[in-house]
Design an enzyme around this catalytic site. Structure first.
Site, PDB file in Angstrom:
ATOM      1  N   SER A   1       0.829  -1.212   0.000  1.00 18.47           N
ATOM      2  CA  SER A   1       0.000   0.000   0.000  1.00 18.47           C
ATOM      3  C   SER A   1       0.857   1.254   0.000  1.00 18.47           C
ATOM      4  CB  SER A   1      -0.928  -0.007   1.215  1.00 18.47           C
ATOM      5  OG  SER A   1      -1.885   1.025   1.093  1.00 18.47           O
ATOM      6  N   ASN A   2       0.206   2.377  -0.048  1.00 20.26           N
ATOM      7  CA  ASN A   2       0.893   3.670   0.047  1.00 20.26           C
ATOM      8  C   ASN A   2       0.550   4.300   1.377  1.00 20.26           C
ATOM      9  OD1 ASN A   2       1.722   3.318  -2.548  1.00 20.26           O
ATOM     10  ND2 ASN A   2       0.941   5.273  -3.277  1.00 20.26           N
TER      11      ASN A   2
END
Ligand code: C5P
Length: 405
Positions: free
Chosen positions: A211-212
């Site tokens: 994810s970011n």
């Protein structure tokens, strides 16, 4: 928004009166000067002392308790009130307000004030549905009072029904929403706004993902601000951790490709699209349907990454029918230079550039500072502010710069 404002909370006699204490706390915490007025019946449920301690102000319960010769208490309070909130509002007090009756401190002050009045009813379901109450509520709305609709849920009578006082946080949010709208107006009325928020999750297997780093707070703040300013707001979010702002519709997604699907479907009916989400550039092409077991071999585990669609670029390059497309650029260096390149590459109408190299602002923080770059070459720096306040300023700047018309 609440700093230095005089908020008067009017408590009437229902079992939900105890919730008024938490609401008072929320206004005090937000910086308001809070005064409380109570009916005699309210004092049967909660003592004036509770409110006196919370507000550090004398609590008003008696119209004839005139202990200061230079003023008439209920007129003085009515005049100084900036915002009045009646919580809980009983069927009895609602009936009095609808008919202009002023027979106690609460109703006399409410009749005398010119401040906006918010009424949060709480009563038994049958009392709420009684034609007399229905008539009175219609009258209050026609008179310009804002009704905070009662919730459906477990009533003090021991069964479920409509008539429950919403939670104090919900009441606080709604009053703040309508007060902000009074302050800022509705310049986005009639506009449909589409916003993405949060970091996309790209699954490796059912329990792991890439994810970011993004809390989604900025996207949610922009959605909240757009809703205050009168827009119809569709939020496409990867996070369920944040409270959906009042009046905002949300669709939850997980991956970039899911996000693209929802955004593409909604774009034709959108006027302004703001892509705030931190979208992963890659997804895991060899995603496993089962949890991957630890592999004790030399070569380790290889993930194959395939490129995700660039949602913003897709919208910017699409055949638009008058839609305005806005992107974000979170950078750790050469912020304006990279943002300008993004504006060009993605064919956006504006890019909101932000420096995320400091942990005090930007990602996951509550404060933020941005510069808006417009396609006609303007640079509009906005000072550091809370994400909520900044979001309102961003919309204001986009309107002032005619990016949104
Ligand atoms: O290309 P970069 O990720 O730096 O650009 C950031 C902007 O582009 C943000 O507005 C983000 O929401 C959007 N974006 C997107 N789809 C991607 C990557 C970024 O919409 N795949």
């Amino acid at each position: 928004m609440w700093k230095g404002k005089n908020v008067t909370v009017f408590v009437t006699g229902g079992i939900a009166a105890f919730k008024a204490a938490t609401l008072v706390r929320l206004f005090v915490k937000a910086g308001a000067n809070v005064e409380v007025a109570m009916t005699k019946s309210a004092c049967e449920f909660i003592t004036p002392l509770t409110f006196q301690v919370l507000t550090k102000n004398k609590v008003h319960t008696d119209t004839f308790d005139e202990d200061e010769a230079d003023r008439v208490q209920h007129i003085h309070l009515a005049d100084k009130t900036d915002v009045a909130v009646v919580v809980p509002a009983t069927a009895n007090t609602i009936a009095k307000l609808a008919n202009g009756i002023a027979d106690n401190f609460v109703t006399s002050t409410l009749l005398a004030t010119t401040a906006p009045i918010y009424v949060a009813p709480a009563m038994n379901e049958h009392m709420w549905e009684n034609p007399a109450t229905v008539r009175n509520v219609v009258q209050l709305k026609a008179d310009g009072k804002v009704i905070i609709e009662p919730a459906t849920g477990f009533l003090a009578e021991g069964y479920n029904g409509k008539g429950r006082l919403p939670e104090p946080e919900e009441i606080f949010e709604q009053v703040t929403f309508f007060e902000s709208r009074r302050l800022y107006g509705s310049p986005l009325k009639g506009k449909s706004v589409l916003i993405t928020a949060g970091g996309t999750k790209e699954r490796i297997d059912p329990v792991r993902y890439i994810s970011n780093d993004s809390s989604g707070k900025m996207g949610y703040a922009l959605a909240k601000a757009a809703s205050i300013l009168g827009a119809e707001v569709q939020l496409v979010s990867t996070t369920k951790q944040l409270k959906v702002p009042f009046g905002v519709n949300v669709t939850y997604v997980e991956s970039a490709r899911e996000m693209e699907e929802v955004v593409t479907a909604q774009f034709p009916t959108t006027d302004v699209a703001v892509m705030v989400a931190a979208v992963s550039d890659y997804y895991v092409a060899n995603r496993s349907d089962q949890k991957i077991k630890k592999q004790h071999n030399e070569s380790g585990l290889k993930l194959e990454l395939a490129e995700n669609p660039d949602i913003l670029k897709g919208l910017g390059h699409s055949k638009k029918e008058g839609q305005v497309v806005i992107g974000f650029a979170a950078e750790t260096e050469r912020v304006l230079e990279y943002a300008a390149a993004k504006l060009e590459k993605k064919k956006a109408d504006a890019i909101i550039a932000n420096d995320v190299s400091s942990s005090k602002i930007g990602f996951n923080a509550d404060n933020h500072q941005v510069t808006i770059l417009t396609k006609d070459g303007k640079q509009l720096p906005l000072p550091e502010n809370s994400k909520d306040e900044l979001a309102l300023e961003i919309w204001k700047s986009l309107l002032d710069a005619n990016i949104i018309q």
